[in-house]
Enzyme design. Structure first.
Site, PDB file in Angstrom:
ATOM      1  CG  ASN A  11      -1.700   1.582   1.251  1.00  0.00           C
ATOM      2  OD1 ASN A  11      -2.658   1.529   0.450  1.00  0.00           O
ATOM      3  ND2 ASN A  11      -1.652   2.126   2.338  1.00  0.00           N
ATOM      4  CD  GLU A  12      -1.286   5.767   0.258  1.00  0.00           C
ATOM      5  OE1 GLU A  12      -0.723   6.184   1.286  1.00  0.00           O
ATOM      6  OE2 GLU A  12      -2.517   6.179  -0.076  1.00  0.00           O
ATOM      7  CG  ASN A  67      -4.871   4.148  -1.925  1.00  0.00           C
ATOM      8  OD1 ASN A  67      -5.718   3.372  -2.234  1.00  0.00           O
ATOM      9  ND2 ASN A  67      -3.974   3.935  -1.000  1.00  0.00           N
ATOM     10  CE1 TYR A  73      -5.449  14.890   2.523  1.00  0.00           C
ATOM     11  CE2 TYR A  73      -5.750  12.957   1.455  1.00  0.00           C
ATOM     12  CZ  TYR A  73      -5.691  13.587   2.696  1.00  0.00           C
ATOM     13  OH  TYR A  73      -6.013  13.166   4.033  1.00  0.00           O
ATOM     14  CD1 TRP A 154      -9.532   7.056   3.763  1.00  0.00           C
ATOM     15  CD2 TRP A 154      -9.488   4.862   3.546  1.00  0.00           C
ATOM     16  NE1 TRP A 154      -8.832   6.388   4.818  1.00  0.00           N
ATOM     17  CE2 TRP A 154      -8.732   5.250   4.953  1.00  0.00           C
ATOM     18  CE3 TRP A 154      -9.520   3.356   3.351  1.00  0.00           C
ATOM     19  CZ2 TRP A 154      -7.936   4.201   5.659  1.00  0.00           C
ATOM     20  CZ3 TRP A 154      -8.671   2.536   4.140  1.00  0.00           C
ATOM     21  CH2 TRP A 154      -8.051   2.923   5.310  1.00  0.00           C
ATOM     22  CE  LYS A 175      -8.903  11.784   3.593  1.00  0.00           C
ATOM     23  NZ  LYS A 175      -7.823  11.815   4.705  1.00  0.00           N
TER      24      LYS A 175
END
Length: 285
Positions: A11-12, A67, A73, A154, A175
């Site tokens: 992840n990320e 994501n 953002y 999310w 969120k």
């Protein structure tokens, strides 16, 4: 366990991992993929990336997801219009997943009039109305999209996040579609209910913005009914049919000074469902 659908590999991972000390992650990711396929060939491997450009690690799992946070953002909710196509393109035309998307929201923060994103999402102003806008645009572009294999909101609930100091509570990621204590479902929750449930429902959005300063406002309703009637202070303002993402709008509703009773009735297949709230119009300061 039947609730397990995929095996996640990463992840990320930072886009600058090639400049970091230590071994590159691609060998380990490949080993994890092979191990998962050996131990459980019935489930695919997946990974979540935040790199919106080609990368060799995107090809290692069976499926890749991204994501993405247009309208929060970076960018605007309008970026969803081309984002899913762009992500599929960098994967050579393969379908992609959206493993995270959304926006923060406090049930104590509200925005009246024309809506716009917070100029800085690290501040304490996370209006509930803007979260709903982001989710409305995301789902409008995602439903039935041939470039996607799945999308994942999310998140369902607000949750602890120690380093954050934003929204209405330090140490919290807001969120979620529901508050952390599971007591309050935010407007965006009901947007998805209108789109995903089969039971007739109707919901007045922006209900918690009880104090108003604009004498003319939009009334927005989420509903899966065939038609929805709005009644303000006892007077019907007409019937509206929900659009493709189950939204009804009355764009220029006049409020009177003081208490205003807002009521809606949705009708489908001989059934009627209702919702109501009260707004108080006060002079602008």
């Amino acid at each position: 366990h039947p609730s397990l659908c995929f095996w996640g590999l990463f992840n990320e991972l930072n886009a600058t991992w090639v400049d970091q000390p230590g071994p590159a992650p691609d060998r380990l990711i490949a080993e994890l993929h092979d191990l998962a396929r050996k131990l459980d060939p019935s489930r695919p491997t997946v990974a979540a990336s935040w790199m919106r450009e080609p990368s060799p690690i995107h090809a290692l799992p069976d499926q890749i997801a991204f994501n993405v946070y247009p309208g929060w953002y970076w960018g605007t909710p309008g970026d969803f219009e081309h984002l899913f196509t762009d992500l599929s393109t960098i994967m050579g035309g393969r379908r992609v997943g959206i493993s995270e998307y959304g926006a923060g929201a406090s049930i104590l923060n509200h925005q009246e009039g024309p809506l716009e994103a917070p100029k800085n999402t690290n501040t304490h102003f996370h209006p509930e109305e803007w979260q709903a806008i982001v989710h409305e645009r995301a789902w409008a572009c995602a439903q039935g999209n041939p470039h996607l294999w799945g999308t994942f909101v999310w998140a369902m609930f607000d949750f602890a996040s120690d380093k954050r100091d934003e929204g209405d509570t330090p140490g919290r990621n807001d969120k979620g579609l529901v508050t952390r204590d599971r007591q309050v479902r935010k407007d965006a929750f009901y947007f998805y209910q209108a789109n995903w449930t089969v039971e007739p429902m109707v919901y007045l959005a922006s209900r918690r913005m009880t104090t108003r300063h604009l004498a003319t406002t939009e009334v927005k309703v989420y509903s899966n009914c065939a038609d929805v009637e709005l009644v303000v202070n006892g007077a019907s303002l007409g019937v509206v049919h929900p659009d493709a993402v189950k939204i009804c709008r009355w764009p220029a509703v006049a409020l009177t000074s003081g208490l205003n009773r807002i009521e809606v009735a949705g009708r489908r297949d001989g059934k009627e469902v209702r919702d109501q709230c009260a707004w108080v119009l006060e002079p602008a300061v």
